[in-house]
Design a protein around this motif. Structure first.
Motif, short mmCIF file in Angstrom:
data_model
loop_
_atom_site.label_atom_id
_atom_site.label_comp_id
_atom_site.label_asym_id
_atom_site.label_seq_id
_atom_site.Cartn_x
_atom_site.Cartn_y
_atom_site.Cartn_z
N THR A 247 12.64 -38.28 -55.10
CA THR A 247 13.98 -38.61 -54.66
C THR A 247 14.95 -37.96 -55.63
O THR A 247 14.66 -37.84 -56.82
CB THR A 247 14.23 -40.13 -54.62
OG1 THR A 247 15.58 -40.38 -54.18
CG2 THR A 247 14.05 -40.77 -55.98
N GLU B 146 19.79 -42.03 -57.32
CA GLU B 146 20.14 -43.36 -56.85
C GLU B 146 21.51 -43.73 -57.40
O GLU B 146 22.05 -43.06 -58.29
CB GLU B 146 19.10 -44.39 -57.29
CG GLU B 146 19.00 -44.55 -58.81
CD GLU B 146 17.90 -45.53 -59.22
OE1 GLU B 146 16.79 -45.37 -58.73
OE2 GLU B 146 18.19 -46.43 -60.04
N SER C 174 14.41 -46.81 -58.75
CA SER C 174 13.36 -45.99 -58.14
C SER C 174 12.02 -46.11 -58.86
O SER C 174 10.99 -45.66 -58.33
CB SER C 174 13.80 -44.52 -58.14
OG SER C 174 14.95 -44.34 -57.36
#
Length: 489
Positions: free
Chosen positions: A381, A384, A431
């Motif tokens: 990813t 965040e 995360s």
């Protein structure tokens, strides 16, 4: 060589292959490995527009738009547009303090890996020695081959040399001068101003707007070929108006010629474009003063400037805090991008203190934190936090918080860039919460150690179902991001 000679050369090189002027062929061109590894480059807007140093690099156009601030400023400062037009700034553009080696030393020490000076902006003044127009820096103004000097200095400094060409817009850039008695309307000055399309025709972002004349497109292509033949850049950046449908055949022709030339000469080349000018995969997209919503499967570039409202030096420039381009760099790399940061030297060739200080700050930060960017890959990813939601498009500064984090990974570690370090030194990374099921492995990411790059600060951490909770002692709150290295077992 003449323009016709260059156009014949383009046809010959395209015919030799291996790439042809079709999207099917051009989309098979591989991404350059050096560009895949590059993280940070420096853009340089330096040209005649640095003489008036007012508003921005579009002074050349807007000074002929009646009623605009530039129009009024020009009349007040320089007089009538017929007796003192944009062309009359050229003798005042002397670059008497220009030192290519000094520029490149500063850029190298900033942590940049490539450099991209503007070869020709919309105003049509070439910053290089050209056989296709007398309006160039080798014959007028500085009377030096600025681009050639920059290329030699860049390569001596270990930097990859690239260039940008913004000629496409020239065929309408001065058309405001046709609406009143100005030097643009005088045929005697056509060798510089060219044949200007009427206002309200092609000068728009509409890809279906009136196409550029064939003569203009051929001149554009010949000038690009001359740049490639003389300077062999590793990247050619094309500005926005080439997305007009009228340019499509010439874009394909240029890319095929350029890619074939690079293959013949044994180096990896790339083209930058905007606004879907190229088919996806045929070149490297550039996002001006903006960012992507997520990780791109192909490399891309974000370009921005040290100044908020101009790409060139002006006396009114509002400069950014160094933290902002550092955050731009991190955000781009976390999404498989790289940052191209622009500076604007003064007309005399001196890089302003504000530009210099930002580049020096970038260098200091990268020497401490670059481990998490150079040679790193995107993690599962990109990030965040509040800034990670709905972040596409372009605009002003992003207000980051301690909850905003970007990620990369390399060599058995995940790097978490905390975009705004909090007072107290406590950070939670959602995360990396406990018992997280990874899509490619399953189970927890086994964390061995946590540290902060560039410091000896004691770091403790705990982990639960809400995240990885980190506390680092003795790190003061900072505007510039702080990098947390999470080593795995």
């Amino acid at each position: 060589m003449t323009a016709r000679d260059y156009l014949r050369l383009v046809e010959e090189v395209v015919a030799q292959g291996p790439y042809t002027d079709t999207w099917e062929s051009l989309c098979a061109y591989p991404e350059p490995e050096w560009y895949r590894q590059a993280r940070f480059g420096v853009f340089i807007h330096w040209g005649v527009y640095a003489v008036p140093a007012f508003a921005n690099e579009w002074y050349a156009r807007n000074m002929y738009i009646q009623g605009s601030p530039e129009y009024e400023h020009h009349r007040k400062t320089y007089g009538n547009h017929k007796t003192f037009g944009y062309k009359d700034f050229i003798p005042l553009f002397r670059g008497e303090r220009f030192d290519a080696g000094e520029w490149m030393a500063l850029i190298r020490d900033s942590g940049a890996q490539y450099v991209m000076p503007v070869a020709e902006h919309h105003d049509g003044f070439q910053m290089y020695d050209s056989a296709l127009s007398e309006f160039n820096a080798a014959r007028m103004g500085p009377r030096r081959d600025v681009l050639g000097e920059l290329k030699r200095a860049a390569e001596s400094a270990g930097l990859v040399f690239a260039l940008s060409q913004h000629r496409a817009e020239h065929c309408w850039f001065f058309n405001g001068g046709l609406a009143f008695d100005s030097d643009v309307a005088d045929p005697a000055h056509a060798p510089f101003y060219g044949t200007q399309l009427p206002i309200g025709g092609a000068d728009s972002h509409d890809i279906y707007a009136a196409p550029p004349p064939r003569a203009h497109c051929e001149d554009w292509l010949a000038r690009l070929a001359e740049l490639v033949e003389r300077y062999r850049p590793a990247v050619v950046y094309l500005d926005w108006w080439v997305h007009n449908l009228g340019f499509k055949p010439y874009l394909k022709k240029f890319a095929a010629y350029y890619y074939n030339r690079a293959a013949q000469w044994g180096f990896e080349a790339a083209v930058n474009y905007k606004h879907h000018a190229f088919a996806p995969g045929a070149a490297v997209p550039d996002v001006e003063r903006g960012r992507l919503d997520g990780v791109s499967p192909r490399i891309w570039q974000s370009c921005t400037a040290t100044a908020r409202h101009s790409w060139c030096h002006t006396r009114q420039n509002e400069y950014k805090d160094p933290a902002e381009p550092i955050c731009d760099l991190i955000d781009a790399v976390s999404k498989n991008g790289r940052l191209l940061l622009n500076i604007g030297p003064r007309a005399d060739g001196v890089i302003p203190d504000e530009d210099r200080e930002i580049l020096q700050a970038m260098g200091r930060w990268l020497r401490q934190n670059g481990e998490g960017l150079y040679g790193a890959s995107c993690w599962e990813t990109f990030g965040e936090g509040p800034s990670a939601e709905g972040c596409g498009g372009s605009g002003g500064e992003t207000e980051y918080t301690p909850a905003d984090i970007r990620f990369t990974c390399k060599g058995g570690a995940v790097y978490a860039f905390v975009m705004r370090w909090p007072a107290g030194g406590a950070v939670t990374i959602r995360s990396l919460k406990k018992a997280r099921v990874l899509p490619h492995a399953g189970g927890d990411l086994p964390i061995r150690a946590v540290s902060v790059l560039g410091t000896d600060a004691p770091v403790s951490f705990t982990r639960d179902e809400t995240g990885l909770h980190i506390r680092a002692e003795g790190i003061a709150p900072a505007r510039c991001p702080v990098t947390v290295k999470i080593a795995v077992e």
